[in-house]
Design a protein around this motif. Structure first.
Motif, PDB file in Angstrom:
ATOM      1  N   SER A   1       0.829  -1.212   0.000  1.00  0.00           N
ATOM      2  CA  SER A   1       0.000   0.000   0.000  1.00  0.00           C
ATOM      3  C   SER A   1       0.858   1.255   0.000  1.00  0.00           C
ATOM      4  O   SER A   1       0.568   2.213  -0.738  1.00  0.00           O
ATOM      5  CB  SER A   1      -0.919   0.018   1.226  1.00  0.00           C
ATOM      6  N   ALA A   2       1.898   1.263   0.822  1.00  0.00           N
ATOM      7  CA  ALA A   2       2.781   2.430   0.873  1.00  0.00           C
ATOM      8  C   ALA A   2       3.493   2.624  -0.467  1.00  0.00           C
ATOM      9  O   ALA A   2       3.612   3.761  -0.960  1.00  0.00           O
ATOM     10  CB  ALA A   2       3.800   2.271   2.000  1.00  0.00           C
ATOM     11  N   GLY A   3       3.957   1.538  -1.066  1.00  0.00           N
ATOM     12  CA  GLY A   3       4.603   1.640  -2.374  1.00  0.00           C
ATOM     13  C   GLY A   3       3.659   2.157  -3.440  1.00  0.00           C
ATOM     14  O   GLY A   3       4.030   3.004  -4.270  1.00  0.00           O
ATOM     15  N   LEU A   4       2.426   1.667  -3.439  1.00  0.00           N
ATOM     16  CA  LEU A   4       1.445   2.146  -4.415  1.00  0.00           C
ATOM     17  C   LEU A   4       1.075   3.603  -4.166  1.00  0.00           C
ATOM     18  O   LEU A   4       0.860   4.360  -5.118  1.00  0.00           O
ATOM     19  CB  LEU A   4       0.193   1.268  -4.377  1.00  0.00           C
ATOM     20  N   MET A   5       1.013   3.998  -2.899  1.00  0.00           N
ATOM     21  CA  MET A   5       0.693   5.385  -2.597  1.00  0.00           C
ATOM     22  C   MET A   5       1.797   6.316  -3.112  1.00  0.00           C
ATOM     23  O   MET A   5       1.512   7.329  -3.759  1.00  0.00           O
ATOM     24  CB  MET A   5       0.500   5.571  -1.091  1.00  0.00           C
ATOM     25  N   VAL A   6       3.025   5.964  -2.851  1.00  0.00           N
ATOM     26  CA  VAL A   6       4.146   6.782  -3.319  1.00  0.00           C
ATOM     27  C   VAL A   6       4.190   6.806  -4.841  1.00  0.00           C
ATOM     28  O   VAL A   6       4.359   7.870  -5.451  1.00  0.00           O
ATOM     29  CB  VAL A   6       5.481   6.262  -2.727  1.00  0.00           C
TER      30      VAL A   6
ATOM     31  N   GLY B   1       1.715   6.339  -6.869  1.00  0.00           N
ATOM     32  CA  GLY B   1       0.571   7.108  -7.343  1.00  0.00           C
ATOM     33  C   GLY B   1       0.788   8.599  -7.230  1.00  0.00           C
ATOM     34  O   GLY B   1       0.403   9.370  -8.114  1.00  0.00           O
ATOM     35  N   ILE B   2       1.439   9.033  -6.154  1.00  0.00           N
ATOM     36  CA  ILE B   2       1.727  10.455  -5.977  1.00  0.00           C
ATOM     37  C   ILE B   2       2.755  10.923  -7.000  1.00  0.00           C
ATOM     38  O   ILE B   2       2.614  11.991  -7.604  1.00  0.00           O
ATOM     39  CB  ILE B   2       2.218  10.733  -4.534  1.00  0.00           C
ATOM     40  N   VAL B   3       3.787  10.117  -7.221  1.00  0.00           N
ATOM     41  CA  VAL B   3       4.863  10.506  -8.133  1.00  0.00           C
ATOM     42  C   VAL B   3       4.404  10.474  -9.590  1.00  0.00           C
ATOM     43  O   VAL B   3       4.676  11.415 -10.348  1.00  0.00           O
ATOM     44  CB  VAL B   3       6.098   9.590  -7.928  1.00  0.00           C
TER      45      VAL B   3
ATOM     46  N   GLU C   1      -0.535   8.072 -12.309  1.00  0.00           N
ATOM     47  CA  GLU C   1      -1.127   7.103 -13.239  1.00  0.00           C
ATOM     48  C   GLU C   1      -2.433   6.581 -12.661  1.00  0.00           C
ATOM     49  O   GLU C   1      -2.485   6.175 -11.491  1.00  0.00           O
ATOM     50  CB  GLU C   1      -0.188   5.915 -13.459  1.00  0.00           C
ATOM     51  N   PRO C   2      -3.511   6.600 -13.452  1.00  0.00           N
ATOM     52  CA  PRO C   2      -4.798   6.119 -12.941  1.00  0.00           C
ATOM     53  C   PRO C   2      -4.772   4.650 -12.502  1.00  0.00           C
ATOM     54  O   PRO C   2      -5.406   4.284 -11.509  1.00  0.00           O
ATOM     55  CB  PRO C   2      -5.753   6.297 -14.114  1.00  0.00           C
ATOM     56  N   GLY C   3      -4.021   3.808 -13.200  1.00  0.00           N
ATOM     57  CA  GLY C   3      -3.947   2.393 -12.824  1.00  0.00           C
ATOM     58  C   GLY C   3      -3.343   2.184 -11.450  1.00  0.00           C
ATOM     59  O   GLY C   3      -3.809   1.362 -10.657  1.00  0.00           O
ATOM     60  N   VAL C   4      -2.284   2.951 -11.168  1.00  0.00           N
ATOM     61  CA  VAL C   4      -1.616   2.848  -9.867  1.00  0.00           C
ATOM     62  C   VAL C   4      -2.533   3.380  -8.765  1.00  0.00           C
ATOM     63  O   VAL C   4      -2.630   2.796  -7.680  1.00  0.00           O
ATOM     64  CB  VAL C   4      -0.276   3.611  -9.884  1.00  0.00           C
ATOM     65  N   ILE C   5      -3.217   4.474  -9.053  1.00  0.00           N
ATOM     66  CA  ILE C   5      -4.126   5.059  -8.060  1.00  0.00           C
ATOM     67  C   ILE C   5      -5.280   4.101  -7.772  1.00  0.00           C
ATOM     68  O   ILE C   5      -5.675   3.907  -6.611  1.00  0.00           O
ATOM     69  CB  ILE C   5      -4.628   6.433  -8.542  1.00  0.00           C
ATOM     70  N   TRP C   6      -5.827   3.460  -8.822  1.00  0.00           N
ATOM     71  CA  TRP C   6      -6.909   2.497  -8.617  1.00  0.00           C
ATOM     72  C   TRP C   6      -6.417   1.254  -7.870  1.00  0.00           C
ATOM     73  O   TRP C   6      -7.155   0.674  -7.056  1.00  0.00           O
ATOM     74  CB  TRP C   6      -7.545   2.107  -9.946  1.00  0.00           C
TER      75      TRP C   6
END
Length: 106
Positions: free
Chosen positions: A66-71, A73-75, A78-83
């Motif tokens: 979750s932390a990796g995806l959050m970072v 997504g912020i950087v 990308e919609p796929g990463v955010i979803w």
């Protein structure tokens, strides 16, 4: 039909009962409608979900992903990463809450 374990008169009675049951169409229809379905029972799914007991390493992996995806997504924005983050975050929180409840003894 004889299986050899019953006396002859009892086996004959049993055979007659089986023939009568096979001819009963209403019983046959009821038995066909009570077959196991492929859809899960909602009550059983909820009971299984309520009994979920995550392990520490499972929660740790979920938090790390979750932390990796959050970072990411912020950087990247990308919609796929955010979803993906939106999908895994509630699972992470649920598992962490269940783990904390188990540790607290409730």
């Amino acid at each position: 039909m004889s299986i050899g374990r019953l006396p002859e008169n009892e086996q004959r009675i049993l055979d007659e009962m089986e023939r009568a049951l096979r001819r009963d169409r209403r019983l046959d229809r009821k038995l066909r409608t009570h077959r196991v379905s492929r859809r899960p029972d909602p009550a059983r799914v909820l009971a299984r979900l309520a009994g979920y007991r995550p392990r520490v390493w499972t929660v740790a992996v979920l938090v790390a992903v979750s932390a990796g995806l959050m970072v990411a997504g912020i950087v990247t924005s990308e919609p796929g990463v955010i979803w993906a983050f939106a999908a895994i975050w509630p699972l992470t929180m649920f598992a962490a809450l269940r783990l904390m409840c188990r540790w607290c003894g409730s």
